[in-house]
Design an enzyme around this catalytic site. Structure first.
Site, PDB file in Angstrom:
ATOM      1  N   ASP A  67     -72.556  -8.433 -31.479  1.00 58.30           N
ATOM      2  CA  ASP A  67     -72.456  -9.809 -31.329  1.00 58.30           C
ATOM      3  C   ASP A  67     -71.819 -10.723 -30.670  1.00 58.30           C
ATOM      4  OD1 ASP A  67     -71.093 -10.173 -33.699  1.00 58.30           O
ATOM      5  OD2 ASP A  67     -71.757 -11.090 -35.291  1.00 58.30           O
ATOM      6  N   ASN A 136     -72.953 -17.896 -45.437  1.00 57.53           N
ATOM      7  CA  ASN A 136     -74.833 -18.167 -46.183  1.00 57.53           C
ATOM      8  C   ASN A 136     -75.508 -17.216 -45.567  1.00 57.53           C
ATOM      9  OD1 ASN A 136     -74.669 -17.399 -43.235  1.00 57.53           O
ATOM     10  ND2 ASN A 136     -75.185 -19.405 -42.524  1.00 57.53           N
ATOM     11  N   HIS A 138     -75.354 -15.093 -43.663  1.00 59.00           N
ATOM     12  CA  HIS A 138     -75.810 -13.702 -42.642  1.00 59.00           C
ATOM     13  C   HIS A 138     -75.166 -12.348 -41.590  1.00 59.00           C
ATOM     14  CE1 HIS A 138     -72.976 -16.349 -39.724  1.00 59.00           C
ATOM     15  NE2 HIS A 138     -72.132 -14.842 -40.067  1.00 59.00           N
ATOM     16  N   GLU A 143     -79.321 -15.517 -38.485  1.00 55.62           N
ATOM     17  CA  GLU A 143     -79.339 -17.358 -39.557  1.00 55.62           C
ATOM     18  C   GLU A 143     -79.922 -16.705 -40.228  1.00 55.62           C
ATOM     19  OE1 GLU A 143     -76.574 -18.235 -38.909  1.00 55.62           O
ATOM     20  OE2 GLU A 143     -76.361 -19.519 -38.153  1.00 55.62           O
TER      21      GLU A 143
END
Ligand code: GLP
Length: 242
Positions: A67, A136, A138, A143
């Site tokens: 990414d 979280n 991801h 996300e």
């Protein structure tokens, strides 16, 4: 999932590096997917050492960064490309022509994402994809949300992810780009083998939900349960909720 727990983060990193070196021995033309982030730094350091010792040869391999932030170029101090150059690429013999990353300042970001999918396909798909995990849940910049995107795409980052990445931008959240480009969940799940590394107590809850939780778009990593070959390298702290 094949869970491998180590006493320390450093030991987990060494094991992951040896795993990559073994894969390169078996498949010299390996297409390797690589993340940025604090967690894989020990593994990358060990890979540089193994390369210097003649034990990891990347000369025929290719690499694809997972990414990148949108709106900054690869020379920017916060860019993942620059991070990877510093921590891995500068110390191994990957051919620059086969070292791929997403261009966060491309004039047409949608076309850039499509170009990336095609480049991965042209390499025969990812043979070994290394992953970190966000607190979280991801993976890449996929996300948590109501839906996940299959292909490489442009994504709006959550506030928590911006905060987690502030270290790359001098600790100033306001300087962290609001958007990024990321391999999609389909891109990730098509990799032959996935090797995830997670260390520290801050990742324990996400790891537990990834391994034990229901498949849910609110924990993108839970989709890795659908993949046949996932290895998870944990230190004791990251494994503490399992
Ligand atoms: C970042 C990256 C991920 C990375 C994760 C964890 O936002 N997009 O690829 O795995 O967050 O980063 P770290 O290892 O620094 O905790």
């Amino acid at each position: 999932m094949d869970i491998r727990t180590f006493e320390t983060a450093a030991e987990a990193g060494l094991a992951l590096a040896r795993r990559v070196a073994d894969a390169l021995l078996r498949t010299p033309s390996l297409a390797l997917g690589v993340p940025a982030g604090r967690t894989p730094r020990d593994a990358y350091g060990e890979l540089r050492r193994l390369h210097a010792a003649g034990e990891a040869d990347f000369s025929r391999a290719s690499a694809f960064l997972l990414d990148e932030f949108a709106g900054i170029d690869s020379a920017h101090s916060g860019s993942f490309r620059r991070f990877l150059t510093q921590h891995l690429l500068s110390g191994v013999n990957l051919d620059p022509a086969r070292t791929h990353s997403l261009n966060g300042v491309a004039s047409d970001l949608r076309a850039e994402c499509e170009r990336y999918e095609e480049a991965i396909a042209a390499a025969g798909g990812l043979g070994l994809l290394l992953l970190g995990i966000g607190a979280n849940g991801h993976i890449g910049f996929n996300e948590p949300g109501d839906s996940l995107t299959a292909r490489t795409h442009r994504v709006r980052l959550l506030d928590s992810t911006q905060r987690d990445n502030a270290g790359l931008f001098g600790g100033d959240v306001a300087r962290v780009p609001r958007e990024a480009l990321s391999m999609g969940m389909g891109t990730i799940l098509r990799a032959d083998t996935i090797a995830m590394i997670a260390t520290g107590e801050g990742k324990a809850a996400a790891v537990e939900r990834m391994v034990r939780g229901p498949l849910t778009t609110t924990v993108p990593a839970s989709f890795l349960q659908m993949h046949r070959r996932v290895e998870v390298y944990l230190d004791r702290a990251a494994a503490s909720a399992l």
